[in-house]
Enzyme design. Structure first.
Site, short mmCIF file in Angstrom:
data_model
loop_
_atom_site.label_atom_id
_atom_site.label_comp_id
_atom_site.label_asym_id
_atom_site.label_seq_id
_atom_site.Cartn_x
_atom_site.Cartn_y
_atom_site.Cartn_z
N ASP A 1 37.22 46.10 40.84
CA ASP A 1 38.14 46.81 41.73
C ASP A 1 37.45 46.97 43.08
O ASP A 1 37.04 48.07 43.46
CB ASP A 1 38.50 48.16 41.11
CG ASP A 1 39.26 47.99 39.81
OD1 ASP A 1 40.42 47.61 39.85
OD2 ASP A 1 38.65 48.21 38.74
N HIS B 1 35.97 48.50 27.42
CA HIS B 1 35.51 47.15 27.08
C HIS B 1 34.10 46.96 27.63
O HIS B 1 33.52 47.90 28.22
CB HIS B 1 36.49 46.11 27.64
CG HIS B 1 36.81 46.31 29.09
ND1 HIS B 1 35.88 46.11 30.08
CD2 HIS B 1 37.95 46.73 29.72
CE1 HIS B 1 36.43 46.36 31.25
NE2 HIS B 1 37.67 46.75 31.07
N HIS C 1 33.22 48.40 31.07
CA HIS C 1 32.93 49.84 31.13
C HIS C 1 31.55 50.14 30.55
O HIS C 1 30.82 50.98 31.06
CB HIS C 1 33.96 50.62 30.31
CG HIS C 1 35.37 50.51 30.81
ND1 HIS C 1 36.36 49.87 30.12
CD2 HIS C 1 35.95 50.97 31.94
CE1 HIS C 1 37.48 49.93 30.80
NE2 HIS C 1 37.26 50.60 31.91
#
Ligand code: PAF
Length: 275
Positions: A151, A34, A37
């Site tokens: 993350d 998406h 990325h």
């Protein structure tokens, strides 16, 4: 754009390119690419990489029992098209069998930063992440590797692994890419129903409302209330030192607010570092 499926072939090619003097960037992903990325690929390009290797691998070792390994979204054809359009020069699509040969018994375990937050709730998760990232680093031996800030804990653990295991790799952590609603982009957003997507807007709103100077306990209670009022089930909301990931007493510059919630059955994570 080259496509590799065999680790040894990728390794041979990367070595050849390195010896020819090419600057190599690695963008590790689990696919179903998406905008988030694509921003990592753009960041690799901006870092001056001549070869940009995107790995697409749903790594079984980082999923616990009962987690979504089987149903994790996969779309190889679309990922290839997106990588090509974004300017990747190589894509690596290994299989679990050729990444983890029968009898695989060596893992990388980070023992400090992995203890709390997602590490406490997903035992073995960061051992799986560190192991696969170390393997990818050894296959590609990139000059730079790009990860997403979404993350956050993972990025800190990878930085620590690079430091402690002497990988000669520069780690770039790219900012979170959000949908127009504020929802952080994630391949797992595809699990959300329309109602769940609407609820999820509360996550970025809650994070944006955190302000330095307030008491940690009161602010934490307020964020939890905001999330629960939106019918999200809170897994954790923590305010930690952005480097050490240890709990802080004061909300100030250099504090990371990290959270995980369940929106229906989908677990979503998000974070914000106070500047
Ligand atoms: O962030 C991810 O997509 C994964 O955890 C990673 C870094 C590609 C390792 O499997």
């Amino acid at each position: 754009m080259r496509i590799f499926r065999e680790p040894a072939k990728l390794q041979r090619w990367a070595k050849m390119r390195r010896l020819a003097g090419a600057k190599i960037a690695l963008v590790p992903t689990m696919g179903y690419l998406h905008e988030g990325h694509l921003s990592l690929i753009a960041r690799a390009k901006a870092a001056g990489a001549e070869e940009i290797v995107v790995s697409v691998f749903v790594n079984p070792v980082q999923f616990g029992p009962g987690e979504d390994y089987e149903k994790y979204p996969r779309d190889e054809k679309a990922d290839l098209a997106k990588c090509r359009a974004a300017g990747a020069t190589a894509v690596f699509f290994p299989t679990p069998q050729n990444m983890y040969r029968e009898g695989h018994s060596v893992y990388v375990v980070e023992e400090d930063l992995s203890r709390g937050l997602c590490g406490a709730r997903r035992p073995g998760h960061f051992r799986g992440v560190a192991t696969v990232v170390a393997k990818l680093f050894n296959l590609v031996r990139p000059d730079v590797a790009v990860f997403g800030q979404k993350d956050y804990q993972q990025a800190q653990i990878i930085r620590r692994m690079v430091r402690d295991l002497n990988f000669d790799i520069k780690i770039i952590v790219a900012p979170i890419v959000r949908e127009s609603s504020g929802l952080a982009r994630s391949s797992r957003n595809t699990y959300l129903s329309e109602t769940e997507r609407l609820r999820a807007v509360a996550i970025s709103r809650a994070l944006a409302s955190v302000a330095a100077g307030r008491s940690v306990a009161a602010e934490r209670r307020r964020i939890v209330r905001m999330l629960e009022q939106a019918a999200l089930k809170v897994d954790y909301v923590e305010m930690v030192d952005a480097e050490t990931l240890r709990p802080v007493k004061k909300l100030a510059k250099g504090v990371a607010v990290l959270l995980a919630v369940y929106d229906g059955k989908t677990r979503l994570i998000d974070n914000r570092v106070l500047h």
